[in-house]
Motif scaffolding. Structure first.
Motif, PDB file in Angstrom:
ATOM      1  N   GLU B  22       0.823  -1.208   0.000  1.00  0.00           N
ATOM      2  CA  GLU B  22       0.000   0.000   0.000  1.00  0.00           C
ATOM      3  C   GLU B  22       0.864   1.268   0.000  1.00  0.00           C
ATOM      4  N   THR B  23       1.882   1.267   0.805  1.00  0.00           N
ATOM      5  CA  THR B  23       2.786   2.412   0.857  1.00  0.00           C
ATOM      6  C   THR B  23       3.432   2.639  -0.511  1.00  0.00           C
ATOM      7  N   ARG B  24       3.902   1.575  -1.076  1.00  0.00           N
ATOM      8  CA  ARG B  24       4.522   1.659  -2.399  1.00  0.00           C
ATOM      9  C   ARG B  24       3.552   2.254  -3.417  1.00  0.00           C
ATOM     10  N   LEU B  25       2.319   1.785  -3.358  1.00  0.00           N
ATOM     11  CA  LEU B  25       1.305   2.271  -4.285  1.00  0.00           C
ATOM     12  C   LEU B  25       1.064   3.756  -4.087  1.00  0.00           C
ATOM     13  N   ARG B  26       1.025   4.157  -2.814  1.00  0.00           N
ATOM     14  CA  ARG B  26       0.780   5.565  -2.516  1.00  0.00           C
ATOM     15  C   ARG B  26       1.915   6.419  -3.082  1.00  0.00           C
ATOM     16  N   LEU B  27       3.136   5.920  -2.954  1.00  0.00           N
ATOM     17  CA  LEU B  27       4.282   6.645  -3.499  1.00  0.00           C
ATOM     18  C   LEU B  27       4.192   6.738  -5.025  1.00  0.00           C
ATOM     19  N   LEU B  28       3.761   5.670  -5.655  1.00  0.00           N
ATOM     20  CA  LEU B  28       3.627   5.683  -7.119  1.00  0.00           C
ATOM     21  C   LEU B  28       2.557   6.674  -7.563  1.00  0.00           C
ATOM     22  N   GLU B  29       1.438   6.652  -6.898  1.00  0.00           N
ATOM     23  CA  GLU B  29       0.353   7.571  -7.250  1.00  0.00           C
ATOM     24  C   GLU B  29       0.812   9.020  -7.114  1.00  0.00           C
ATOM     25  N   THR B  30       1.509   9.278  -6.024  1.00  0.00           N
ATOM     26  CA  THR B  30       2.012  10.638  -5.789  1.00  0.00           C
ATOM     27  C   THR B  30       3.011  11.042  -6.871  1.00  0.00           C
ATOM     28  N   THR B  31       3.871  10.111  -7.231  1.00  0.00           N
ATOM     29  CA  THR B  31       4.843  10.389  -8.287  1.00  0.00           C
ATOM     30  C   THR B  31       4.124  10.747  -9.583  1.00  0.00           C
ATOM     31  N   VAL B  45      12.571  13.756  -4.404  1.00  0.00           N
ATOM     32  CA  VAL B  45      12.156  12.605  -3.615  1.00  0.00           C
ATOM     33  C   VAL B  45      11.460  13.061  -2.335  1.00  0.00           C
ATOM     34  N   VAL B  46      12.007  14.090  -1.710  1.00  0.00           N
ATOM     35  CA  VAL B  46      11.411  14.619  -0.472  1.00  0.00           C
ATOM     36  C   VAL B  46       9.950  14.975  -0.692  1.00  0.00           C
ATOM     37  N   GLU B  47       9.689  15.591  -1.822  1.00  0.00           N
ATOM     38  CA  GLU B  47       8.341  16.054  -2.101  1.00  0.00           C
ATOM     39  C   GLU B  47       7.375  14.882  -2.279  1.00  0.00           C
ATOM     40  N   ILE B  48       7.815  13.897  -3.020  1.00  0.00           N
ATOM     41  CA  ILE B  48       6.985  12.702  -3.196  1.00  0.00           C
ATOM     42  C   ILE B  48       6.662  12.100  -1.832  1.00  0.00           C
ATOM     43  N   ALA B  49       7.715  11.928  -1.046  1.00  0.00           N
ATOM     44  CA  ALA B  49       7.547  11.278   0.259  1.00  0.00           C
ATOM     45  C   ALA B  49       6.570  12.053   1.141  1.00  0.00           C
ATOM     46  N   ARG B  50       6.791  13.362   1.266  1.00  0.00           N
ATOM     47  CA  ARG B  50       5.927  14.157   2.139  1.00  0.00           C
ATOM     48  C   ARG B  50       4.482  14.112   1.678  1.00  0.00           C
ATOM     49  N   LYS B  51       4.288  14.295   0.358  1.00  0.00           N
ATOM     50  CA  LYS B  51       2.920  14.286  -0.165  1.00  0.00           C
ATOM     51  C   LYS B  51       2.240  12.933   0.021  1.00  0.00           C
ATOM     52  N   ALA B  52       3.058  11.890   0.056  1.00  0.00           N
ATOM     53  CA  ALA B  52       2.500  10.551   0.242  1.00  0.00           C
ATOM     54  C   ALA B  52       2.364  10.246   1.733  1.00  0.00           C
ATOM     55  N   GLY B  53       2.674  11.235   2.560  1.00  0.00           N
ATOM     56  CA  GLY B  53       2.542  11.060   4.008  1.00  0.00           C
ATOM     57  C   GLY B  53       3.558  10.112   4.597  1.00  0.00           C
ATOM     58  N   THR B  54       4.740  10.110   3.990  1.00  0.00           N
ATOM     59  CA  THR B  54       5.786   9.236   4.527  1.00  0.00           C
ATOM     60  C   THR B  54       7.129   9.947   4.423  1.00  0.00           C
ATOM     61  N   ALA B  69      10.960   4.900 -10.015  1.00  0.00           N
ATOM     62  CA  ALA B  69       9.518   4.935  -9.754  1.00  0.00           C
ATOM     63  C   ALA B  69       8.749   5.124 -11.055  1.00  0.00           C
ATOM     64  N   VAL B  70       9.279   5.992 -11.910  1.00  0.00           N
ATOM     65  CA  VAL B  70       8.617   6.210 -13.201  1.00  0.00           C
ATOM     66  C   VAL B  70       8.659   4.934 -14.039  1.00  0.00           C
ATOM     67  N   LEU B  71       9.740   4.190 -13.900  1.00  0.00           N
ATOM     68  CA  LEU B  71       9.820   2.912 -14.613  1.00  0.00           C
ATOM     69  C   LEU B  71       8.668   1.998 -14.211  1.00  0.00           C
TER      70      LEU B  71
END
Lengths: 216, 216
Positions: B22-31, B45-54, B69-71
């Motif tokens: 789930e976390t991985r998915l959230r990071l992908l969606e945010t990306t 990376v910081v921005e992705i992480a923060r926006k994904a709440g991690t 991640a884009v891959l």
DNA sequence: GCAAAATCTGATATACCGTCAGATTCGGAG
DNA sequence: CTCCGAATCTGACGGTATATCAGATTTTGC
């Protein structure tokens, strides 16, 4: 494209003297060189500066960032294509059409071979909506696009092409082929497809779509 | 494409449990979300992480870097195209050809509209020679490419197309059109050229090149 | 030979990267 | 329940790049 005779300026708008012009050029050459070795994303201002025998602070005197330097390179390349295509585009009448097409295709392949790294970044930034890159790209391709569209209109007027074809859309489609020729090469050559195959095939597609008939 | 049923793993190769997935998915969606707003180069990376709440450290647990991640996103998108094209590709015989072409063109436009940000990065990285992105791209386009090439071979065998045309090269050229349709839109729509024009024009080019004749 | 203009750079505050040791959360055995 | 080990997450940090500016250095014109 901005008037190429307009004097170069630094980030604060001051015109450049001879020494500055040379430094700027060295930075551009280095950028181009690095761009052919790694992806834009991996190019560091520090690295450009050091390799050019100067300091990061100097780089920022002339360019906003790495992309800004690539924009300058893209302007150069685009101007070059304008010149080449101009000397190469001939008549689309009957027997000449295929040769004209071959010349254009060949010119595009050579152009992309020479500048692929810069042009790839240009197209990405352009697709992403950056107005400056968009302008450079448009100005470079516009003559080709317009020439093709016009020729298609002519074929349409004489009934060789269906009215459902939209000339500008068709011209854009053909330009897409030209723009991606170089990228195909690395994909197709392992399959035994030569550069010659590529030129001949693409040229024939061009002629067929532009004139409405297959070349003899 | 790597077997989609193979279990996901983190950077050290350990398989992921449900929370991690789930976390991985959230990071992908945010990306993906960020990618639609700014260029890859500008995504942190910081921005992705923060926006994904991690946290950034968590990001690195699942991805080597932003491109990695884009891959992953590109793999998703490519799989999607495979599915769509499969349901859409019909016969190239006579009267059906134009409809088949329209369907394929339409599918590509929708595909690119949906995934343009990811696909642009995929193609850039692929053009730059990255083996992983290259593989994803090839696997996504290969069915389309092969289908077109085969059809061209058939037309060639029956004498409708000149032998100087190299089927795979021609197929690649047509795929280039499909791949760049979406990019045209923003260029052509200001000129009054509609999506419908684009579909119809491209479809007719496809048919003409594949069958050797203009559609009726 | 010298002042003014042009050009360059060292120093620096700021921000991101990528890692690791340890903290937190979870699921299930007892 | 409660406790333990496995799974997951994160604070903190050393390393590096960015982007700026004040001042040093070089060139130019006189």
């Amino acid at each position: 494209m901005s008037d190429p005779t307009s004097p170069l300026v630094d980030q604060t708008g001051r015109p450049l003297g001879p020494r500055a012009v040379e430094t700027r050029l060295r930075l551009l050459e280095t950028t181009k060189d690095l761009l052919s070795q790694r992806s834009v994303r991996e190019i560091r201002v520090v690295e450009i500066a050091r390799k050019a025998g100067t300091s990061p602070a100097t780089f920022y005197q002339y360019f906003k960032d790495v992309e800004d330097a690539v924009l300058a390179l893209a302007k150069q390349s685009s101007q070059e294509l304008l010149d080449v295509v101009d000397t190469v585009s001939g008549s689309w009448d009957g027997a000449n059409a295929l040769d004209t097409a071959r010349n254009i295709v060949d010119a595009f392949i050579r152009h992309w071979d020479e500048h692929h790294a810069v042009l790839r970044v240009r197209n990405l930034a352009s697709d992403e909506g950056d107005p400056q890159f968009r302008k450079v790209r448009r100005e470079s391709l516009s003559p080709v696009l317009q020439a093709i569209a016009q020729q298609i209109e002519r074929s349409q007027a004489s009934g060789h092409i269906a009215n459902e074809i939209q000339p500008q859309a068709a011209a854009a489609a053909l330009t897409a082929i030209l723009e991606r020729l170089a990228a195909y090469r690395t994909e197709l050559e392992p399959l035994g497809i030569t550069r010659k195959d590529l030129v001949e095939t693409s040229a024939r597609i061009l002629v067929q779509v532009i004139t409405g008939d297959q070349p003899k």
